[in-house]
Design an enzyme around this catalytic site. Structure first.
Site, PDB file in Angstrom:
ATOM      1  N   TRP A 133       2.225   5.914   5.675  1.00 33.06           N
ATOM      2  CA  TRP A 133       3.535   6.592   5.605  1.00 33.06           C
ATOM      3  C   TRP A 133       4.324   6.196   4.357  1.00 33.06           C
ATOM      4  O   TRP A 133       5.297   6.852   4.027  1.00 33.06           O
ATOM      5  CB  TRP A 133       4.361   6.244   6.863  1.00 33.06           C
ATOM      6  CG  TRP A 133       4.406   4.764   7.121  1.00 33.06           C
ATOM      7  CD1 TRP A 133       3.592   4.062   7.966  1.00 33.06           C
ATOM      8  CD2 TRP A 133       5.247   3.786   6.489  1.00 33.06           C
ATOM      9  NE1 TRP A 133       3.876   2.720   7.908  1.00 33.06           N
ATOM     10  CE2 TRP A 133       4.899   2.523   7.010  1.00 33.06           C
ATOM     11  CE3 TRP A 133       6.275   3.850   5.544  1.00 33.06           C
ATOM     12  CZ2 TRP A 133       5.523   1.343   6.615  1.00 33.06           C
ATOM     13  CZ3 TRP A 133       6.908   2.676   5.135  1.00 33.06           C
ATOM     14  CH2 TRP A 133       6.528   1.443   5.678  1.00 33.06           C
ATOM     15  N   ASN A 134       3.939   5.100   3.685  1.00 32.95           N
ATOM     16  CA  ASN A 134       4.839   4.604   2.624  1.00 32.95           C
ATOM     17  C   ASN A 134       4.795   5.454   1.350  1.00 32.95           C
ATOM     18  O   ASN A 134       5.769   5.518   0.605  1.00 32.95           O
ATOM     19  CB  ASN A 134       4.598   3.117   2.330  1.00 32.95           C
ATOM     20  CG  ASN A 134       3.241   2.823   1.771  1.00 32.95           C
ATOM     21  OD1 ASN A 134       2.307   3.613   1.922  1.00 32.95           O
ATOM     22  ND2 ASN A 134       3.103   1.680   1.138  1.00 32.95           N
ATOM     23  N   LYS A 157      -6.124  12.356   8.026  1.00 33.04           N
ATOM     24  CA  LYS A 157      -5.343  11.998   9.222  1.00 33.04           C
ATOM     25  C   LYS A 157      -4.139  11.228   8.691  1.00 33.04           C
ATOM     26  O   LYS A 157      -4.235  10.059   8.349  1.00 33.04           O
ATOM     27  CB  LYS A 157      -6.188  11.106  10.136  1.00 33.04           C
ATOM     28  CG  LYS A 157      -5.868  11.158  11.601  1.00 33.04           C
ATOM     29  CD  LYS A 157      -4.497  10.691  12.014  1.00 33.04           C
ATOM     30  CE  LYS A 157      -4.318   9.190  12.132  1.00 33.04           C
ATOM     31  NZ  LYS A 157      -2.887   8.804  12.250  1.00 33.04           N
ATOM     32  N   PRO A 158      -2.977  11.915   8.572  1.00 31.52           N
ATOM     33  CA  PRO A 158      -1.820  11.213   8.017  1.00 31.52           C
ATOM     34  C   PRO A 158      -1.171  10.297   9.056  1.00 31.52           C
ATOM     35  O   PRO A 158      -1.414  10.440  10.257  1.00 31.52           O
ATOM     36  CB  PRO A 158      -0.862  12.359   7.648  1.00 31.52           C
ATOM     37  CG  PRO A 158      -1.226  13.474   8.568  1.00 31.52           C
ATOM     38  CD  PRO A 158      -2.689  13.306   8.927  1.00 31.52           C
ATOM     39  N   ALA A 159      -0.310   9.407   8.579  1.00 32.04           N
ATOM     40  CA  ALA A 159       0.414   8.511   9.488  1.00 32.04           C
ATOM     41  C   ALA A 159       1.321   9.344  10.397  1.00 32.04           C
ATOM     42  O   ALA A 159       1.891  10.343   9.948  1.00 32.04           O
ATOM     43  CB  ALA A 159       1.252   7.533   8.674  1.00 32.04           C
ATOM     44  N   PRO A 160       1.498   8.929  11.645  1.00 32.59           N
ATOM     45  CA  PRO A 160       2.328   9.725  12.564  1.00 32.59           C
ATOM     46  C   PRO A 160       3.796   9.813  12.139  1.00 32.59           C
ATOM     47  O   PRO A 160       4.482  10.742  12.520  1.00 32.59           O
ATOM     48  CB  PRO A 160       2.187   8.991  13.902  1.00 32.59           C
ATOM     49  CG  PRO A 160       1.614   7.664  13.581  1.00 32.59           C
ATOM     50  CD  PRO A 160       0.875   7.778  12.295  1.00 32.59           C
ATOM     51  N   GLY A 210      -3.983   1.088   4.310  1.00 31.55           N
ATOM     52  CA  GLY A 210      -3.195   0.574   5.429  1.00 31.55           C
ATOM     53  C   GLY A 210      -3.398  -0.919   5.569  1.00 31.55           C
ATOM     54  O   GLY A 210      -3.799  -1.606   4.607  1.00 31.55           O
ATOM     55  N   SER A 211      -3.179  -1.419   6.779  1.00 31.04           N
ATOM     56  CA  SER A 211      -3.192  -2.880   6.960  1.00 31.04           C
ATOM     57  C   SER A 211      -4.620  -3.437   6.956  1.00 31.04           C
ATOM     58  O   SER A 211      -5.584  -2.728   7.298  1.00 31.04           O
ATOM     59  CB  SER A 211      -2.515  -3.237   8.285  1.00 31.04           C
ATOM     60  OG  SER A 211      -3.375  -2.899   9.350  1.00 31.04           O
ATOM     61  N   GLU A 232      -8.070   0.330   0.923  1.00 32.01           N
ATOM     62  CA  GLU A 232      -6.937  -0.194   0.150  1.00 32.01           C
ATOM     63  C   GLU A 232      -6.025  -0.842   1.172  1.00 32.01           C
ATOM     64  O   GLU A 232      -5.332  -0.152   1.915  1.00 32.01           O
ATOM     65  CB  GLU A 232      -6.277   0.963  -0.615  1.00 32.01           C
ATOM     66  CG  GLU A 232      -5.469   0.492  -1.802  1.00 32.01           C
ATOM     67  CD  GLU A 232      -4.013   0.295  -1.456  1.00 32.01           C
ATOM     68  OE1 GLU A 232      -3.662  -0.845  -1.049  1.00 32.01           O
ATOM     69  OE2 GLU A 232      -3.254   1.251  -1.591  1.00 32.01           O
ATOM     70  N   LEU A 233      -6.083  -2.180   1.236  1.00 36.95           N
ATOM     71  CA  LEU A 233      -5.472  -2.898   2.360  1.00 36.95           C
ATOM     72  C   LEU A 233      -4.226  -3.673   1.928  1.00 36.95           C
ATOM     73  O   LEU A 233      -3.619  -3.353   0.918  1.00 36.95           O
ATOM     74  CB  LEU A 233      -6.539  -3.784   3.008  1.00 36.95           C
ATOM     75  CG  LEU A 233      -7.839  -3.041   3.391  1.00 36.95           C
ATOM     76  CD1 LEU A 233      -8.880  -3.982   3.959  1.00 36.95           C
ATOM     77  CD2 LEU A 233      -7.573  -1.894   4.357  1.00 36.95           C
ATOM     78  N   CYS A 266       2.392  -1.807  -0.877  1.00 36.61           N
ATOM     79  CA  CYS A 266       1.358  -2.858  -0.802  1.00 36.61           C
ATOM     80  C   CYS A 266       1.367  -3.730  -2.052  1.00 36.61           C
ATOM     81  O   CYS A 266       0.874  -4.852  -2.022  1.00 36.61           O
ATOM     82  CB  CYS A 266      -0.035  -2.249  -0.683  1.00 36.61           C
ATOM     83  SG  CYS A 266      -0.188  -1.106   0.647  1.00 36.61           S
ATOM     84  N   GLU A 366       2.587 -10.721   4.334  1.00 35.82           N
ATOM     85  CA  GLU A 366       3.165  -9.568   3.649  1.00 35.82           C
ATOM     86  C   GLU A 366       4.488  -9.216   4.352  1.00 35.82           C
ATOM     87  O   GLU A 366       4.546  -9.164   5.578  1.00 35.82           O
ATOM     88  CB  GLU A 366       2.167  -8.401   3.755  1.00 35.82           C
ATOM     89  CG  GLU A 366       2.511  -7.225   2.899  1.00 35.82           C
ATOM     90  CD  GLU A 366       1.420  -6.137   2.952  1.00 35.82           C
ATOM     91  OE1 GLU A 366       0.719  -6.033   3.968  1.00 35.82           O
ATOM     92  OE2 GLU A 366       1.291  -5.396   1.961  1.00 35.82           O
TER      93      GLU A 366
HETATM   94  C1  SIN Z   1       0.829   1.302  -2.007  1.00 32.93           C
HETATM   95  O1  SIN Z   1       1.778   0.640  -1.704  1.00 32.93           O
HETATM   96  O2  SIN Z   1      -0.132   1.327  -1.251  1.00 32.93           O
HETATM   97  C2  SIN Z   1       0.725   2.134  -3.234  1.00 32.93           C
HETATM   98  C3  SIN Z   1       1.668   1.833  -4.294  1.00 32.93           C
HETATM   99  C4  SIN Z   1       1.324   2.475  -5.617  1.00 32.93           C
HETATM  100  O3  SIN Z   1       0.495   3.373  -5.719  1.00 32.93           O
HETATM  101  O4  SIN Z   1       1.910   2.037  -6.591  1.00 32.93           O
END
Ligand code: SIN
Length: 464
Positions: A133-134, A157-160, A210-211, A232-233, A266, A366
């Site tokens: 979602w971010n 499948k996007p975040a809810p 995601g996480s 990508e965690l 992230c 995190e």
């Molecule tokens: C992310 O937070 O997963 C991506 C951030 C970015 O693409 O700069």
């Protein structure tokens, strides 16, 4: 009756829209359609795929304001930042429209005269993406664009919390001419859909942002069908400010790295590791800038920090701040909250903590929020040890004007992405991704199309 997912604005608690959810059976049917569509799509020319991607890019440009508004409404990030995300997201489509045409194989000299060796690349197959979602737009296009360019079919499948951006992106993709079964979006229960994706033999690749715990689970579940994986965690980025840093630059870039998307990225700096000799100067300058940030509804003029996505995210941030304060950290600014539990609206005012030490949770977990904890160091070795002392390895930043110390730091940091005097290295042309428990594979740049390609070796025997 079809169940529906209700989508709420995290800044106001208002319902934005509801969208139909797909049943397990419907998700399986989507996968079957994806599999059938792959037989044709993978055989289209790269030029054709490139032209459809280019049209998709153009359409996103034409609809950038509507898309940005959807992002702000469902994710909460300030409108200007959302517009920036749309440009960033579209950039991946443009880049991979161009890269589609540059998927080369090679010929290799054989060790005998009666053989020829040819290495070719081909699409891995139908891909399933689970996106966060971010960055509701960019985390989709960063995966979908290289996959489609390579000749894969793609299901998202996007975040809810943020399905509306995904649905609009997919709609525009179809308007651009990408066949409906080639690019699909399914909405529904994350665990159930994740399990269908990972167990289904037609899905040949899972790509996830995601996480780390969820990524590990997806990896385990994918083992039975030996899928390709891109993960990508989580991150826990260190940001080192050395004794000879340009402090103004370091502060400016720290602001960018730390407070973008209310710290819900992230790659955002999670630990500020500052040389003892400049800690007061750096903290004062950072404090002056943080004091200028305005917290609120991202659609309002001048707001630079939006809400936290949900109660769970909010509680984690508050817990980390309280834990640090209980163990002796000082609050330079922030640690204030605007909360409306009834409406599920949670705002955290940008916070700086000083006198931070390693006993505090914030130094090990995190945060995913607008909190900047400052810990100090005296020697470069100490800074490197602090920076690398984590299972994560996504992004790291350092600030120094001394090129010898800079080169040394860049080589010692165990991170997939390193920003030297740069708090915002993410860009479509460069490989994004982490080491250690921050993930597998890279997205973006020349490397970003590789995970969607298989290598095939052809050995041709000739008559003597
Ligand atoms: C992310 O937070 O997963 C991506 C951030 C970015 O693409 O700069």
């Amino acid at each position: 009756m079809t169940s529906r997912l209700e989508v709420f604005n995290p800044a106001t608690g208002e319902k934005i829209r509801s969208v139909p959810e797909q049943s397990a059976q419907q998700v399986k049917e989507s996968i079957e359609r994806s599999h059938r569509a792959f037989q044709q799509w993978s055989k289209t020319s790269a030029k054709h795929r490139a032209s459809l991607l280019k049209k998709w890019f153009d359409l996103i440009g034409e609809h950038q304001k509507e898309l940005a508004k959807i992002i702000t409404l469902e994710n909460g990030k300030p409108y200007q930042e959302a517009l920036g995300e749309v440009t960033y997201a579209a950039g991946y489509i443009e880049w991979y429209a161009e890269e589609a045409k540059r998927v080369y194989g090679r010929t290799v000299p054989a060790s005998v005269t009666n053989k020829r060796i040819i290495v070719t690349r081909q699409a891995v197959g139908p891909v399933a993406a689970i996106t966060p979602w971010n960055f509701p737009a960019a985390m989709i296009t960063r995966k979908a664009a290289p996959a489609l360019a390579a000749g894969c079919t793609f299901i998202i499948k996007p975040a809810p919390d943020t399905p509306l951006t995904a649905l609009e992106l997919v709609r525009l993709g179809h308007v651009a001419g990408i066949p409906e079964d080639v690019l699909q979006c399914v909405i529904g229960d994350g665990e159930e859909i994740g399990s269908i994706f990972t167990n289904h033999p037609f899905i040949r690749k899972i790509t996830f942002t995601g996480s780390t715990p969820v990524g590990k689970q997806l990896m385990k579940n994918s083992a039975s069908t030996v899928k390709h994986l891109s993960m990508e965690l989580g991150g826990h980025a260190p940001l080192i400010v050395d004794q000879d840093a340009n402090i103004d630059l370091a502060v400016k870039q720290t602001m960018l790295s730390k407070f973008r998307n209310a710290g819900q990225t992230c790659v955002c700096a999670n630990r500020l590791i500052v040389h003892e000799s400049i800690k007061d100067q750096f903290a004062d300058r950072l404090n002056q800038e943080v004091a200028k940030l305005k917290v609120g509804n991202g659609l309002e003029e001048g707001v630079s920090v939006g809400p936290i996505i949900n109660q769970k995210g909010f509680q984690k941030i508050v817990e980390q701040i309280n834990d640090a304060v209980d163990k002796g950290a000082n609050v330079l600014i922030g640690a204030k909250y605007d909360v409306d539990d009834e409406k599920s609206c949670y705002f955290v005012h940008p916070t700086i903590l000083t006198n931070v030490d390693l006993s505090m949770k914030i130094m090990h977990e995190e945060t995913f929020g607008p909190v900047a904890p400052i810990i100090t160091f005296q020697t470069l070795e100490e800074a490197i040890k602090l920076a690398n002392d984590t299972p994560y390895g996504l992004a790291a930043y350092f600030f120094t004007e001394n090129y010898r110390r800079g080169i040394y730091l860049s080589e010692q940091l165990d991170y997939g992405m390193v920003g030297w005097n740069d708090g915002g290295p993410s860009t479509v042309q460069a490989p994004f991704g982490g080491m250690k428990e921050s993930g597998i594979g890279r997205e973006g740049g020349q490397e970003g199309i590789e995970p969607y390609l298989e290598t095939k070796y052809l050995s041709i025997g000739l008559d003597e």
